[in-house]
Design a protein around this motif. Structure first.
Motif, short mmCIF file in Angstrom:
data_model
loop_
_atom_site.label_atom_id
_atom_site.label_comp_id
_atom_site.label_asym_id
_atom_site.label_seq_id
_atom_site.Cartn_x
_atom_site.Cartn_y
_atom_site.Cartn_z
N UNK A 159 71.87 31.63 -28.17
CA UNK A 159 72.60 30.92 -27.12
C UNK A 159 73.78 31.74 -26.63
N UNK A 160 74.10 31.54 -25.35
CA UNK A 160 75.29 32.18 -24.77
C UNK A 160 76.34 31.10 -24.50
N UNK A 161 77.57 31.38 -24.85
CA UNK A 161 78.67 30.43 -24.61
C UNK A 161 79.58 30.98 -23.53
N UNK B 15 80.14 34.59 -30.21
CA UNK B 15 79.69 33.27 -29.78
C UNK B 15 80.43 32.16 -30.51
N UNK B 16 80.59 32.27 -31.82
CA UNK B 16 81.23 31.21 -32.59
C UNK B 16 82.68 31.01 -32.18
N UNK C 130 84.25 26.15 -25.79
CA UNK C 130 83.26 26.61 -24.83
C UNK C 130 82.00 25.77 -24.82
N UNK C 131 81.11 26.07 -23.91
CA UNK C 131 79.85 25.34 -23.77
C UNK C 131 78.69 26.32 -23.66
N UNK D 238 74.18 22.25 -17.96
CA UNK D 238 74.55 22.92 -19.21
C UNK D 238 73.58 22.49 -20.30
N UNK D 239 73.59 23.23 -21.40
CA UNK D 239 72.73 22.93 -22.54
C UNK D 239 73.61 22.56 -23.73
#
Length: 336
Positions: A44-46, A185-186, A193-194, A23-24
């Protein structure tokens, strides 16, 4: 790579993004923005998986009126990436905007199953979400990420830490879009989430050379595989660990002296046993047999002397340490 890109930009992703290691994090997003210097958008994708519901596994229930639908994962997209990836699949409504929070996008199958349209409200785990768009699931399925996998989170039934024993798969694979709910995303990050992957969409005017330079720098700095879309093809960049030979200038003299010493000892040993070699030759031993005999003797001696010398060297260094000859900060070289 042996497939074509479905969008232009970069993708940073570790393997199949299996939790908890591949994961990032948010600092990686800031680092990418610093490297880009305003030449593109970092998106970024969550992802988030529902809580476990026995015996169905990790599921959430979408409720609209008296209808219910199961989803197994949540995908969080930024407004920039929502416009790039989802607008081509829109049937009704719009993509996500920056001001959206309690909003969602449904697939056509989800909308039909729930009997709702754009502007209606659904309830998911106690959250009231407004449907701002409906997308075509078959069209979305054709949009592959730059690693040739779907954009959806991994199916929790294929993850060892989430799946029940009777449903566990050998390889983790993504969910279908009909089993995924697309959220801002937020909102997904605020729900726990990650970040599982990060995409970069460049602005106009950037050259392929600049793209390669940026991707190479990111791969070296973050130690994350980078997928690059160039002219509808995909190129992979990753950091390869190598070791540089440093300090050999100081050891060159010692190596030369040691090599000459070994050669001299070997030649003296052969000269001392010249009569034995003549006898062996007289009884039919070929020259290759003589060489093999001396090599085997040398290997036997080395197999005894090298471990003994290693142990004695470490022990002698330890004695010097106890005697105060070498400082306490001195670290023994156990690797060579």
């Amino acid at each position: 790579l042996p497939y074509n890109a479905t969008y232009s930009g970069l993708l940073l992703k570790k393997g199949r993004s299996e939790p908890p290691y591949n994961v990032l994090d948010t600092p990686a997003v800031y680092a990418i923005e610093a490297v880009l210097e305003g030449k593109g958008y970092v998106t970024p994708r969550a992802r988030l998986w529902p809580s476990n519901v026995y015996p169905y596994g990790r599921v959430s229930y979408i409720k609209a009126g008296n209808r219910t639908l199961i989803v197994r994962g949540f995908l969080g997209l930024t407004s920039e990436e929502s416009k790039v990836l989802l607008e081509r699949a829109l049937i009704a409504g719009r993509a996500l905007e920056g001001y959206d929070y309690y909003s969602c996008i449904l697939t056509d199958y989800q909308a039909r199953s729930l009997g709702i349209n754009v502007g209606d409200t659904i309830t998911v785990d106690g959250l009231n979400l407004t449907v701002v768009g409906i997308v075509s699931s078959p069209v979305l399925t054709q949009i592959r990420d730059l690693d040739d996998l779907a954009l959806t989170p991994l199916d929790p039934r294929t993850l060892p830490q989430y799946a029940m024993a009777q449903t566990r798969a050998q390889v983790a694979y993504p969910l279908s879009y009909d089993e995924t709910l697309i959220l801002p995303y937020k909102l997904v990050m605020d729900l726990g989430g990650s970040i599982w992957s990060i995409a970069v969409h460049f602005k106009g005017g950037i050259t392929p050379e600049d793209v390669i330079s940026i991707s190479t720098q990111l791969a070296k700095m973050l130690d994350v595989p980078v997928y690059v879309s160039l002219r509808n093809s995909v190129v992979g960049c990753s950091r390869i660990v190598t070791w540089s030979l440093m300090g050999w200038g100081f050891a060159l003299i010692v190596l030369v002296m040691g090599s000459l010493n070994i050669i001299t000892t070997f030649m003296s040993h052969v000269r001392e046993r010249s009569k034995d070699i003549v006898i062996y030759s007289a009884v039919g031993l070929p020259p290759s047999g003589t060489v093999t005999m001396f090599l085997i003797e040398s290997l036997v001696h080395l197999s005894i002397v090298i471990p003994l010398g290693y142990v004695l060297g470490v022990a002698f260094n330890y004695v010097l340490y106890l005697g105060g000859v070498i400082p306490s900060t001195y670290v023994l070289n156990f690797s060579s």
